[in-house]
Design a protein around this motif. Sequence first.
Motif, short mmCIF file in Angstrom:
data_model
loop_
_atom_site.label_atom_id
_atom_site.label_comp_id
_atom_site.label_asym_id
_atom_site.label_seq_id
_atom_site.Cartn_x
_atom_site.Cartn_y
_atom_site.Cartn_z
N ALA A 177 -4.92 -16.45 21.53
CA ALA A 177 -5.48 -17.36 22.55
C ALA A 177 -4.33 -18.08 23.24
O ALA A 177 -4.08 -19.27 23.00
CB ALA A 177 -6.45 -18.34 21.93
N PRO A 178 -3.57 -17.37 24.09
CA PRO A 178 -2.39 -18.00 24.73
C PRO A 178 -2.77 -19.17 25.63
O PRO A 178 -2.06 -20.19 25.66
CB PRO A 178 -1.78 -16.85 25.55
N LYS A 179 -3.86 -19.08 26.36
CA LYS A 179 -4.26 -20.19 27.21
C LYS A 179 -4.60 -21.42 26.38
O LYS A 179 -4.30 -22.57 26.77
CB LYS A 179 -5.46 -19.78 28.07
N MET A 232 -3.31 -22.17 23.51
CA MET A 232 -2.05 -22.74 23.00
C MET A 232 -1.38 -23.61 24.06
O MET A 232 -0.86 -24.69 23.77
CB MET A 232 -1.12 -21.60 22.58
N VAL A 233 -1.40 -23.14 25.31
CA VAL A 233 -0.81 -23.93 26.41
C VAL A 233 -1.57 -25.25 26.57
O VAL A 233 -0.98 -26.32 26.78
CB VAL A 233 -0.83 -23.12 27.72
N THR A 234 -2.90 -25.15 26.48
CA THR A 234 -3.72 -26.37 26.61
C THR A 234 -3.42 -27.37 25.50
O THR A 234 -3.29 -28.58 25.75
CB THR A 234 -5.21 -25.99 26.58
N ILE A 235 -3.26 -26.87 24.27
CA ILE A 235 -2.98 -27.77 23.14
C ILE A 235 -1.62 -28.44 23.31
O ILE A 235 -1.48 -29.65 23.06
CB ILE A 235 -3.04 -26.99 21.82
N ARG A 236 -0.62 -27.63 23.74
CA ARG A 236 0.72 -28.23 23.95
C ARG A 236 0.67 -29.32 25.02
O ARG A 236 1.29 -30.38 24.88
CB ARG A 236 1.71 -27.13 24.35
N ALA A 237 -0.06 -29.07 26.10
CA ALA A 237 -0.18 -30.08 27.16
C ALA A 237 -0.90 -31.33 26.66
O ALA A 237 -0.51 -32.47 26.98
CB ALA A 237 -0.93 -29.47 28.35
N LEU A 238 -1.93 -31.12 25.84
CA LEU A 238 -2.65 -32.27 25.28
C LEU A 238 -1.78 -33.06 24.32
O LEU A 238 -1.82 -34.31 24.29
CB LEU A 238 -3.93 -31.79 24.58
N LEU A 239 -0.97 -32.37 23.52
CA LEU A 239 -0.06 -33.06 22.60
C LEU A 239 0.98 -33.89 23.38
O LEU A 239 1.30 -35.02 22.99
CB LEU A 239 0.65 -32.06 21.70
#
Length: 242
Positions: free
Chosen positions: A37-39, A41-48
């Motif tokens: 789920a690459p998208k 992962m990007v969303t989680i990094r942005a949220l962090l």
Amino acid sequence: MAPDPWFSTYDSTCQIAQEIAEKIQQRNQYERRGEKAPKLMVTIRALLQNLKEKIALLKDLLLRAVSTHQITQLEGDRRQSLLDDLVTRERLLLASFKNEGAEPDLIRSSLMSEEAKRGTPNPWLFEEPEETRGLGFDEIRQQQQKIIQEQDAGLDALSSIISRQKQMGQEIGNELDEQNEIIDDLANLVENTDEKLRTEARRVNLVDRKSTSCEDELKCPDVCSKYHLPQNWSLPFLHFDF
């Protein structure tokens, strides 16, 4: 009345932390099924990253509110406790995202069980003090404003007392200056009087010496024989004006 920016930022930060926990749990489900789920992962990094910035903003707002006395020390400690809890949650979520810690649902369950033991309804908060328990944000803000107003009134009263003491000190200083001037005048008067007394004493001594000299001259034999007076005769009643 505008909402307190610290609490509004705190609420949004808690929502971000909750969203991160849900996203990480969703990612773990994908990984268990062998899916990527690459998208996500990007969303989680942005949220962090957003969570990190929000926590930094909360720290800055709290420091500013405490340093400018916008809130009481008690309220500052309470907010610091909430902020420490957010920092702990951020660390746990980051570890879970890197697969270095427990999963978000276990983390949340652990927090809920610990908070339930303390009887706190909100699983993400530490135990609140009795003064603010059960109060809403607006009620807490009103309570803070009331405390600040009482402190301001106390400071105004203290300032008034200090002003009166300052005025009394100035009046005492002026009175002392006047008394010192009077003492100086008296000292000058005493000095002048003393000088006059010494002058008069010298004149009296001079007159006394002249009077004694004349009296001795009248007692001498030549004078007595000249004026047909008895020996050692004196004229106590005579007055000599020199």
